[in-house]
Design a protein around this motif. Structure first.
Motif, short mmCIF file in Angstrom:
data_model
loop_
_atom_site.label_atom_id
_atom_site.label_comp_id
_atom_site.label_asym_id
_atom_site.label_seq_id
_atom_site.Cartn_x
_atom_site.Cartn_y
_atom_site.Cartn_z
N PRO A 13 -9.82 0.69 -4.44
CA PRO A 13 -9.95 -0.77 -4.57
C PRO A 13 -8.62 -1.51 -4.36
O PRO A 13 -8.59 -2.60 -3.80
N GLN A 14 -7.52 -0.90 -4.80
CA GLN A 14 -6.21 -1.51 -4.60
C GLN A 14 -5.87 -1.59 -3.11
O GLN A 14 -5.38 -2.62 -2.63
N VAL A 15 -6.13 -0.51 -2.40
CA VAL A 15 -5.86 -0.48 -0.96
C VAL A 15 -6.72 -1.52 -0.25
O VAL A 15 -6.23 -2.28 0.59
N ASP A 16 -8.00 -1.59 -0.62
CA ASP A 16 -8.90 -2.56 -0.01
C ASP A 16 -8.43 -3.99 -0.25
O ASP A 16 -8.47 -4.83 0.65
N ALA A 17 -7.98 -4.26 -1.48
CA ALA A 17 -7.52 -5.61 -1.80
C ALA A 17 -6.27 -5.98 -1.00
O ALA A 17 -6.15 -7.10 -0.49
N MET A 18 -5.36 -5.04 -0.86
CA MET A 18 -4.13 -5.31 -0.10
C MET A 18 -4.44 -5.53 1.37
O MET A 18 -3.86 -6.41 2.01
N LEU A 19 -5.34 -4.71 1.92
CA LEU A 19 -5.70 -4.88 3.32
C LEU A 19 -6.44 -6.19 3.54
O LEU A 19 -6.27 -6.84 4.57
N ALA A 20 -7.26 -6.60 2.55
CA ALA A 20 -7.97 -7.87 2.66
C ALA A 20 -7.01 -9.06 2.64
O ALA A 20 -7.29 -10.10 3.25
N LYS A 21 -5.88 -8.90 1.96
CA LYS A 21 -4.86 -9.96 1.93
C LYS A 21 -4.11 -10.06 3.26
O LYS A 21 -3.38 -11.02 3.48
N GLY A 22 -4.28 -9.06 4.11
CA GLY A 22 -3.63 -9.09 5.41
C GLY A 22 -2.41 -8.20 5.52
O GLY A 22 -1.69 -8.26 6.52
N LEU A 23 -2.15 -7.40 4.50
CA LEU A 23 -1.02 -6.48 4.57
C LEU A 23 -1.31 -5.37 5.57
O LEU A 23 -2.45 -4.96 5.75
N ARG A 24 -0.28 -4.89 6.19
CA ARG A 24 -0.42 -3.77 7.12
C ARG A 24 -0.45 -2.47 6.34
O ARG A 24 -0.04 -2.41 5.18
N VAL A 25 -0.90 -1.43 7.00
CA VAL A 25 -0.99 -0.11 6.36
C VAL A 25 0.38 0.35 5.89
O VAL A 25 0.52 0.92 4.80
N THR A 26 1.40 0.07 6.67
CA THR A 26 2.76 0.47 6.28
C THR A 26 3.19 -0.25 5.01
O THR A 26 3.84 0.33 4.14
N GLN A 27 2.83 -1.51 4.89
CA GLN A 27 3.18 -2.28 3.70
C GLN A 27 2.40 -1.80 2.48
O GLN A 27 2.93 -1.75 1.37
N VAL A 28 1.14 -1.44 2.68
CA VAL A 28 0.32 -0.91 1.59
C VAL A 28 0.91 0.40 1.10
O VAL A 28 1.06 0.62 -0.11
N ALA A 29 1.28 1.27 2.01
CA ALA A 29 1.87 2.56 1.64
C ALA A 29 3.17 2.36 0.89
O ALA A 29 3.43 3.04 -0.11
N GLN A 30 3.97 1.43 1.33
CA GLN A 30 5.24 1.16 0.67
C GLN A 30 5.00 0.61 -0.74
O GLN A 30 5.68 1.02 -1.68
N ALA A 31 4.03 -0.27 -0.90
CA ALA A 31 3.74 -0.85 -2.21
C ALA A 31 3.22 0.19 -3.19
O ALA A 31 3.50 0.14 -4.39
N LEU A 32 2.48 1.17 -2.69
CA LEU A 32 1.93 2.22 -3.54
C LEU A 32 2.83 3.44 -3.62
O LEU A 32 2.48 4.43 -4.26
N GLU A 33 3.97 3.38 -2.94
CA GLU A 33 4.95 4.48 -2.89
C GLU A 33 4.29 5.77 -2.40
O GLU A 33 4.36 6.83 -3.02
N MET A 34 3.61 5.64 -1.27
CA MET A 34 2.95 6.77 -0.63
C MET A 34 3.37 6.84 0.82
O MET A 34 3.94 5.88 1.35
N ARG A 35 3.08 7.97 1.46
CA ARG A 35 3.35 8.09 2.88
C ARG A 35 2.32 7.27 3.65
O ARG A 35 1.16 7.16 3.26
N VAL A 36 2.74 6.71 4.78
CA VAL A 36 1.85 5.91 5.62
C VAL A 36 0.70 6.77 6.13
O VAL A 36 -0.46 6.33 6.13
N GLN A 37 0.99 8.00 6.52
CA GLN A 37 -0.05 8.87 7.06
C GLN A 37 -1.11 9.19 6.00
O GLN A 37 -2.28 9.37 6.33
N THR A 38 -0.72 9.24 4.73
CA THR A 38 -1.68 9.49 3.66
C THR A 38 -2.71 8.36 3.60
O THR A 38 -3.91 8.61 3.49
#
Length: 90
Positions: A13-38
């Motif tokens: 749900p957190q990932v979905d909310a961030m993507l709905a706000k218009g964040l890119r996958v790289t920004q979502v990964a950085q915000a969650l402290e995860m690898r982009v590929q994950t």
């Protein structure tokens, strides 16, 4: 199969909310402290995973005539051209 090191029930749900706000996958990964590929792999998995309540449709059977003995038989694959008996003898 070993369990995931991430709690995806909480993270999805957190990932979905961030993507709905218009964040890119790289920004979502950085915000969650995860690898982009994950994150990309998880999104790909969610697209491919069967939905709850959806049933798999059984493949249709194809009527064939054996190329060796001319016996009629049914198969799932369009590539099988020998009856089970002739395939067992090969």
């Amino acid at each position: 199969m070993r369990p995931s090191k991430y709690d995806w029930a909480r993270l999805d749900p957190q990932v979905d909310a961030m993507l709905a706000k218009g964040l890119r996958v790289t920004q979502v990964a950085q915000a969650l402290e995860m690898r982009v590929q994950t994150i990309r792999d998880r999104l790909s998995y969610r697209r491919r995973a069967p939905r709850a309540g959806m049933k798999r449709v059984a493949p249709k059977l194809i009527d064939r005539t054996c190329l060796n003995c001319r016996a009629a038989f049914q198969v799932v694959s369009p590539f099988l051209r020998l009856c089970p008996t002739c395939r067992a003898e090969c």
